[in-house]
Design a protein around this motif. Structure first.
Motif, PDB file in Angstrom:
ATOM      1  N   TYR A  26       0.830  -1.203   0.000  1.00 52.22           N
ATOM      2  CA  TYR A  26       0.000   0.000   0.000  1.00 52.22           C
ATOM      3  C   TYR A  26       0.868   1.258   0.000  1.00 52.22           C
ATOM      4  N   PRO A  33       3.485   3.665  -3.609  1.00 52.65           N
ATOM      5  CA  PRO A  33       3.444   4.989  -4.255  1.00 52.65           C
ATOM      6  C   PRO A  33       4.034   6.107  -3.380  1.00 52.65           C
ATOM      7  N   GLU A  84       7.205   8.491  -4.245  1.00 61.59           N
ATOM      8  CA  GLU A  84       7.138   9.959  -4.135  1.00 61.59           C
ATOM      9  C   GLU A  84       8.264  10.465  -3.233  1.00 61.59           C
ATOM     10  N   ASP A  86       0.478  -1.184 -12.039  1.00 62.61           N
ATOM     11  CA  ASP A  86      -0.339  -0.326 -11.179  1.00 62.61           C
ATOM     12  C   ASP A  86      -0.180   1.133 -11.611  1.00 62.61           C
ATOM     13  N   SER A  87      -1.268   1.761 -12.023  1.00 63.25           N
ATOM     14  CA  SER A  87      -1.194   3.141 -12.526  1.00 63.25           C
ATOM     15  C   SER A  87      -0.748   4.129 -11.450  1.00 63.25           C
ATOM     16  N   GLN A  88      -1.016   3.846 -10.176  1.00 66.86           N
ATOM     17  CA  GLN A  88      -0.562   4.743  -9.108  1.00 66.86           C
ATOM     18  C   GLN A  88       0.960   4.721  -9.002  1.00 66.86           C
ATOM     19  N   ILE A  89       1.547   3.564  -9.218  1.00 65.66           N
ATOM     20  CA  ILE A  89       2.999   3.441  -9.161  1.00 65.66           C
ATOM     21  C   ILE A  89       3.625   4.159 -10.352  1.00 65.66           C
ATOM     22  N   ALA A 111       2.308   6.661 -12.069  1.00 63.74           N
ATOM     23  CA  ALA A 111       2.113   8.106 -11.873  1.00 63.74           C
ATOM     24  C   ALA A 111       3.092   8.658 -10.845  1.00 63.74           C
ATOM     25  N   ALA A 112       3.292   7.939  -9.750  1.00 58.70           N
ATOM     26  CA  ALA A 112       4.239   8.387  -8.720  1.00 58.70           C
ATOM     27  C   ALA A 112       5.655   8.426  -9.291  1.00 58.70           C
ATOM     28  N   ARG A 120       5.953  11.536 -11.569  1.00 54.83           N
ATOM     29  CA  ARG A 120       6.076  12.766 -10.779  1.00 54.83           C
ATOM     30  C   ARG A 120       7.459  12.867 -10.143  1.00 54.83           C
TER      31      ARG A 120
END
Length: 146
Positions: free
Chosen positions: A42, A45, A49, A71-74, A76-77, A80
């Protein structure tokens, strides 16, 4: 970081502990955050960051490897964090790793306009960018399929 896996500890306390690791910004912090990223939890990400705030050897390759995550959150992180570390050079590197038919979707407050020529806006779409030079190929494919 075993603390993060301990569900008896409230999540806000575990998030605060992770934030404290990021604040240290030393080699030990990179090692701990890398372990969290590799554990795929969990907190992955948030750890990615955090790595984006620590400019140390080994961080950038780990972030680049996570651009292929499912995983799109990974993803995206990682985007960024690379942007935070390398600015427009990160955008150029991301564009080089993208599949020819790939695209990046940015939020309403995000843009790459004026930062790079490696990506360009997909015609008729807002916030969607593709590698430069593939629009003609896509158009030909759409004509062939359509």
């Amino acid at each position: 970081m075993a603390l993060l896996a301990d569900t008896k500890i409230p999540i806000d306390q575990r998030e605060a502990a992770l934030a404290d690791v990021v604040k240290a910004a030393d080699d030990a912090a990179v090692e701990k955050l890398t372990a969290v990223v590799l554990a795929k939890s969990y907190f992955t990400p948030a750890a990615i960051e955090g790595l984006g705030r620590i400019d140390k050897p080994g961080v950038e390759p780990l972030l680049v490897r996570n651009l292929d995550a499912q995983d799109s959150q990974i993803v995206a992180a990682s985007l960024r964090s690379l942007g935070r570390l390398r600015g427009s050079a990160a955008i150029d590197r991301i564009a080089k790793t993208m599949a020819p038919d790939g695209a990046i979707v940015l939020g309403a407050a995000e843009t790459i306009i004026g930062l790079t020529e490696s990506l360009r806006s997909v015609q008729g779409e807002r916030g969607i960018y593709e590698p430069t030079g593939v629009s003609a190929e896509r158009a030909a494919q759409q004509v062939a399929v359509g």
